[in-house]
Scaffold this active site. Structure first.
Site, short mmCIF file in Angstrom:
data_model
loop_
_atom_site.label_atom_id
_atom_site.label_comp_id
_atom_site.label_asym_id
_atom_site.label_seq_id
_atom_site.Cartn_x
_atom_site.Cartn_y
_atom_site.Cartn_z
N ASN A 200 -29.97 0.39 -33.71
CA ASN A 200 -31.25 -0.21 -34.08
C ASN A 200 -31.24 -0.67 -35.54
O ASN A 200 -32.15 -0.37 -36.31
CB ASN A 200 -32.38 0.80 -33.86
CG ASN A 200 -33.69 0.13 -33.51
OD1 ASN A 200 -34.16 0.28 -32.41
ND2 ASN A 200 -34.27 -0.60 -34.39
N LYS B 221 -23.33 3.56 -25.78
CA LYS B 221 -22.91 2.42 -26.60
C LYS B 221 -22.20 2.88 -27.87
O LYS B 221 -21.13 2.37 -28.22
CB LYS B 221 -24.12 1.54 -26.92
CG LYS B 221 -23.77 0.17 -27.45
CD LYS B 221 -23.54 0.21 -28.93
CE LYS B 221 -23.13 -1.15 -29.46
NZ LYS B 221 -22.91 -1.08 -30.91
N ASP C 295 -23.92 -3.90 -25.47
CA ASP C 295 -25.09 -3.92 -26.34
C ASP C 295 -25.92 -5.16 -25.99
O ASP C 295 -25.69 -5.81 -24.99
CB ASP C 295 -24.66 -3.93 -27.81
CG ASP C 295 -23.68 -5.06 -28.08
OD1 ASP C 295 -23.73 -6.08 -27.39
OD2 ASP C 295 -22.85 -4.91 -28.98
#
Length: 297
Positions: free
Chosen positions: A142, A236, A255
DNA sequence: GGCCAGGTGCGTA
DNA sequence: TACGCACCTGGC
């Protein structure tokens, strides 16, 4: 398939260098622009050559490519053979990997993969330090690349050892980050990831998590499971760490970019297992193609 | 000012 | 199991 060889080695104002030929299948630009490594920045982007400088495996180096080949500034011939040949995967036959990548799927898939391999040709999967890769991709979640780089730089500056030439800082050890504590890590603008970094650092420093043992694991799911015991490590982050730091070339990180490229080019997402040990390179080629398209070039 | 960025954990059905 | 949502921060 080009075989990389040493053209010559020497000293430039006291700094050792190695010049390499046969680097037709190695692109410094693409290798350091594909998002696998956060510790190098472009230092020379003139028309006829391209350079990146940074710290890897505790050494500060500059990689330059021009029409004659690649130069590693900050490396002796001995260090090239011992460290950089392996780090840059120049000991690996990418011709064979490309063959697998472009023939593993059905006809339509092969057509896509052929285009992707052309777009990404020259990318090498770096063999980075396991701990650095793990920690870096925890930070990446993020987050955007400039800020990821900034955080890693300040962590290294504050908690890492100075490199031998005094021009940079090694990535901090797990012990150093565990000793720093969660609050210190939060103060380094890591945000909600501070507790994740701390959890990883503590487990590794305490020996609860043996990264070298994970490097040696034959079974991907076992290695992934080990890393996912860490808070903040999902599939991920685990896949990126395993691909770029643990030598698991069968890792296939999915992703948001990969979701986009898959939706754009495939009726249904390709099964990474079909690529076997070449899956990670297939992923990098697709990823690079998608970024290339998005940059509108 | 609000949204987003190379995800993940957690709460809710 | 399968969603939806919050999360630090900085840049646009």
């Amino acid at each position: 398939m080009d075989k990389v060889y040493i053209i010559d080695a020497g000293n430039l104002s006291g700094v050792p260098y190695v010049r390499l030929g046969g680097t037709g299948n190695f692109s410094v630009f693409k290798t350091f622009d594909c998002g696998q490594c956060f510790r190098f920045d472009p230092t020379d982007t003139s028309v006829s050559s391209y350079s990146v400088s940074g710290v890897a495996l505790g050494h500060h180096v500059t990689f330059t490519e021009d029409r004659d080949g690649v130069t590693i500034l900050g490396s002796t011939e001995e260090e090239y053979k011992r460290i950089w040949e392996r780090y840059l995967s120049l000991d690996t036959d990418y011709g064979e990997i490309d063959r697998i990548v472009t023939t593993a799927l059905d006809d339509e898939g092969c057509a896509v993969m052929t285009r992707a391999a052309e777009a990404g040709r020259g990318i090498r999967i770096l063999r980075q330090d396991p701990w650095e890769a793990l920690c870096s991709f925890i930070i990446s979640q993020n987050n955007n690349i400039p800020r990821i780089k900034k955080i890693i730089f300040s962590l290294s500056e504050k908690f890492g050892e100075k490199t031998e030439d005094g021009r940079g800082f090694a990535f901090p050890t797990a012990r150093a980050l565990a000793d720093a504590g969660e609050e210190e890590l939060f103060a380094m603008k890591t945000g909600f990831r501070a507790k994740y970094i701390y959890d990883a650092a503590r487990r590794v420093a305490d020996g609860e998590l043996d990264l070298d043992a994970i490097v040696r694991m034959e079974n991907y799911a076992d290695a992934e499971g080990e890393l996912m015991k860490i808070k903040g490590v999902g599939p991920k982050v685990a896949a990126c760490a395993l691909l770029f730091g643990f030598g698991k070339t069968e890792a296939y990180p999915v992703d948001t970019w990969m979701k986009k490229v898959t939706a754009r080019h495939f009726k249904s997402a390709p099964d990474p297992k079909k690529f076997g040990k070449a899956a990670g390179i297939a992923q990098q080629y697709l990823f690079y193609m998608e970024r290339y398209i998005n940059e509108g070039k």
